[in-house]
Design a protein around this motif. Structure first.
Motif, PDB file in Angstrom:
ATOM      1  N   ASP A 292      12.997  -5.361   3.311  1.00  0.00           N
ATOM      2  CA  ASP A 292      13.005  -4.019   3.910  1.00  0.00           C
ATOM      3  C   ASP A 292      13.000  -2.911   2.874  1.00  0.00           C
ATOM      4  N   THR A 293      13.608  -3.144   1.702  1.00  0.00           N
ATOM      5  CA  THR A 293      13.671  -2.098   0.682  1.00  0.00           C
ATOM      6  C   THR A 293      12.292  -1.784   0.107  1.00  0.00           C
ATOM      7  N   THR A 294      11.552  -2.812  -0.243  1.00  0.00           N
ATOM      8  CA  THR A 294      10.266  -2.560  -0.871  1.00  0.00           C
ATOM      9  C   THR A 294       9.134  -2.403   0.115  1.00  0.00           C
ATOM     10  N   ALA A 295       9.348  -2.746   1.368  1.00  0.00           N
ATOM     11  CA  ALA A 295       8.295  -2.595   2.370  1.00  0.00           C
ATOM     12  C   ALA A 295       8.231  -1.177   2.886  1.00  0.00           C
ATOM     13  N   GLY A 296       9.174  -0.347   2.492  1.00  0.00           N
ATOM     14  CA  GLY A 296       9.166   1.056   2.902  1.00  0.00           C
ATOM     15  C   GLY A 296       9.610   1.252   4.343  1.00  0.00           C
ATOM     16  N   LEU A 297      10.343   0.281   4.912  1.00  0.00           N
ATOM     17  CA  LEU A 297      10.804   0.400   6.293  1.00  0.00           C
ATOM     18  C   LEU A 297      12.119   1.109   6.397  1.00  0.00           C
TER      19      LEU A 297
ATOM     20  N   GLN B 222       9.356   9.346  -2.403  1.00  0.00           N
ATOM     21  CA  GLN B 222      10.795   9.068  -2.414  1.00  0.00           C
ATOM     22  C   GLN B 222      11.067   7.852  -3.304  1.00  0.00           C
ATOM     23  N   ILE B 223      12.116   7.929  -4.077  1.00  0.00           N
ATOM     24  CA  ILE B 223      12.479   6.825  -4.964  1.00  0.00           C
ATOM     25  C   ILE B 223      13.090   5.691  -4.148  1.00  0.00           C
ATOM     26  N   ILE B 224      12.487   4.520  -4.265  1.00  0.00           N
ATOM     27  CA  ILE B 224      12.994   3.319  -3.604  1.00  0.00           C
ATOM     28  C   ILE B 224      13.976   2.613  -4.524  1.00  0.00           C
TER      29      ILE B 224
ATOM     30  N   GLU C 269       0.836  -1.206   0.000  1.00  0.00           N
ATOM     31  CA  GLU C 269       0.000   0.000   0.000  1.00  0.00           C
ATOM     32  C   GLU C 269       0.870   1.255   0.000  1.00  0.00           C
ATOM     33  N   GLY C 270       0.536   2.194  -0.867  1.00  0.00           N
ATOM     34  CA  GLY C 270       1.233   3.482  -0.909  1.00  0.00           C
ATOM     35  C   GLY C 270       2.367   3.550  -1.920  1.00  0.00           C
ATOM     36  N   GLN C 271       2.941   2.416  -2.293  1.00  0.00           N
ATOM     37  CA  GLN C 271       4.023   2.442  -3.268  1.00  0.00           C
ATOM     38  C   GLN C 271       3.455   2.577  -4.676  1.00  0.00           C
ATOM     39  N   LYS C 272       4.254   3.175  -5.551  1.00  0.00           N
ATOM     40  CA  LYS C 272       3.859   3.350  -6.949  1.00  0.00           C
ATOM     41  C   LYS C 272       4.977   2.850  -7.845  1.00  0.00           C
ATOM     42  N   LEU C 273       4.582   2.271  -8.964  1.00  0.00           N
ATOM     43  CA  LEU C 273       5.529   1.763  -9.945  1.00  0.00           C
ATOM     44  C   LEU C 273       5.202   2.386 -11.287  1.00  0.00           C
TER      45      LEU C 273
ATOM     46  N   ARG D 276      11.939 -21.936 -31.188  1.00  0.00           N
ATOM     47  CA  ARG D 276      13.242 -22.599 -31.117  1.00  0.00           C
ATOM     48  C   ARG D 276      14.072 -21.882 -30.054  1.00  0.00           C
ATOM     49  N   ASP D 277      15.083 -22.587 -29.550  1.00  0.00           N
ATOM     50  CA  ASP D 277      15.967 -21.996 -28.537  1.00  0.00           C
ATOM     51  C   ASP D 277      16.627 -20.704 -29.014  1.00  0.00           C
ATOM     52  N   ILE D 278      16.844 -20.585 -30.311  1.00  0.00           N
ATOM     53  CA  ILE D 278      17.547 -19.411 -30.830  1.00  0.00           C
ATOM     54  C   ILE D 278      16.660 -18.177 -30.921  1.00  0.00           C
ATOM     55  N   TYR D 279      15.363 -18.303 -30.579  1.00  0.00           N
ATOM     56  CA  TYR D 279      14.428 -17.173 -30.626  1.00  0.00           C
ATOM     57  C   TYR D 279      13.828 -16.906 -29.248  1.00  0.00           C
ATOM     58  N   PRO D 280      14.642 -16.578 -28.235  1.00  0.00           N
ATOM     59  CA  PRO D 280      14.077 -16.366 -26.895  1.00  0.00           C
ATOM     60  C   PRO D 280      13.339 -15.024 -26.797  1.00  0.00           C
ATOM     61  N   PRO D 281      12.386 -14.943 -25.867  1.00  0.00           N
ATOM     62  CA  PRO D 281      11.706 -13.661 -25.654  1.00  0.00           C
ATOM     63  C   PRO D 281      12.651 -12.683 -24.942  1.00  0.00           C
ATOM     64  N   ARG D 282      12.498 -11.394 -25.278  1.00  0.00           N
ATOM     65  CA  ARG D 282      13.302 -10.345 -24.628  1.00  0.00           C
ATOM     66  C   ARG D 282      12.427  -9.100 -24.466  1.00  0.00           C
ATOM     67  N   ILE D 283      12.568  -8.468 -23.340  1.00  0.00           N
ATOM     68  CA  ILE D 283      11.861  -7.205 -23.080  1.00  0.00           C
ATOM     69  C   ILE D 283      12.829  -6.258 -22.389  1.00  0.00           C
ATOM     70  N   SER D 284      12.914  -5.038 -22.882  1.00  0.00           N
ATOM     71  CA  SER D 284      13.696  -3.993 -22.214  1.00  0.00           C
ATOM     72  C   SER D 284      12.721  -2.992 -21.639  1.00  0.00           C
ATOM     73  N   LEU D 285      13.020  -2.529 -20.411  1.00  0.00           N
ATOM     74  CA  LEU D 285      12.130  -1.566 -19.781  1.00  0.00           C
ATOM     75  C   LEU D 285      12.901  -0.670 -18.825  1.00  0.00           C
ATOM     76  N   GLN D 286      12.295   0.457 -18.524  1.00  0.00           N
ATOM     77  CA  GLN D 286      12.798   1.383 -17.516  1.00  0.00           C
ATOM     78  C   GLN D 286      11.708   1.490 -16.465  1.00  0.00           C
ATOM     79  N   PHE D 287      12.106   1.650 -15.204  1.00  0.00           N
ATOM     80  CA  PHE D 287      11.112   1.707 -14.143  1.00  0.00           C
ATOM     81  C   PHE D 287      11.552   2.628 -13.010  1.00  0.00           C
ATOM     82  N   THR D 288      10.570   3.105 -12.276  1.00  0.00           N
ATOM     83  CA  THR D 288      10.800   3.860 -11.056  1.00  0.00           C
ATOM     84  C   THR D 288       9.787   3.382 -10.029  1.00  0.00           C
ATOM     85  N   LEU D 289      10.286   2.977  -8.867  1.00  0.00           N
ATOM     86  CA  LEU D 289       9.448   2.550  -7.756  1.00  0.00           C
ATOM     87  C   LEU D 289       9.560   3.593  -6.657  1.00  0.00           C
TER      88      LEU D 289
END
Length: 189
Positions: A184-189, A138-140, A87-91, A119-132
């Protein structure tokens, strides 16, 4: 006969008007959305899908861009992250590139032109940027991640799943579990 013509004309007009509000047919459509509507703790947007590896290097660009798979993955990401965030965190996530699992192999002939080969030679890939962030803004955590699942075909629990995005969704689930683990990092403690 005259009634049939008027009915046909009226039906054609309704179809034309109805088609004006239809969603874009391809993910690369310039009028397609580039973000989910703002709601809840998780906001997801994406850069231009026409620049995604899935489209730029596809052997069948037409089939690769059909549908709304980018928006479907964004909605899935929001749904899963919303379940995990305290609760309270944003992503805030921006998807910058996607290469779906599998690829097209047109050299198999016209009957298989539109079949995505896994086939093994075609794996899935995703690139992303994030802020929690926490409840006070405050940035966690923040950063850029390049997700890849080179062993995507080895998971024995997936063969019965017919979701065409199952490999990408599993990869997003794995990232969320790692990134939003409840310590502790993501729990906001």
């Amino acid at each position: 006969m005259k009634t049939l013509t008027i009915t046909g004309l009226a039906l054609a007009c309704l179809l034309a008007v109805g088609g004006a509000d239809a969603k874009p047919r391809t993910v690369a459509d310039p009028e397609a959305p580039r973000a989910l509507n703002v709601e809840g703790q998780v906001q997801v947007q994406w850069t231009d899908p026409a620049q995604f590896t899935e489209l730029r290097y596809s052997r069948n660009r037409w089939d690769a861009q059909l549908g709304d798979w980018v928006e479907t993955l964004a909605e899935y990401l929001r749904k899963q992250a919303s379940k995990m965030l305290p609760e309270g965190q944003k992503l805030d996530v921006t998807i910058t590139d996607i290469k779906r699992a599998g690829d097209y192999e047109p050299w198999h002939g016209p009957r298989l032109d539109d079949v995505r080969i896994m086939r093994d030679i075609y794996p899935p890939r995703i690139s992303l940027q994030f802020t929690l962030t926490d409840a006070s803004g405050q940035i966690i955590s923040q950063g850029e991640r390049k997700l890849s699942d080179t062993g995507y075909l080895l998971n024995s629990s997936l063969p019965s799943n017919t979701d065409p995005l199952r490999y990408e969704k599993r990869m997003l689930d794995d990232w969320l579990r790692r990134e939003l683990r409840n310590d502790d990092t993501t729990a906001g403690l």
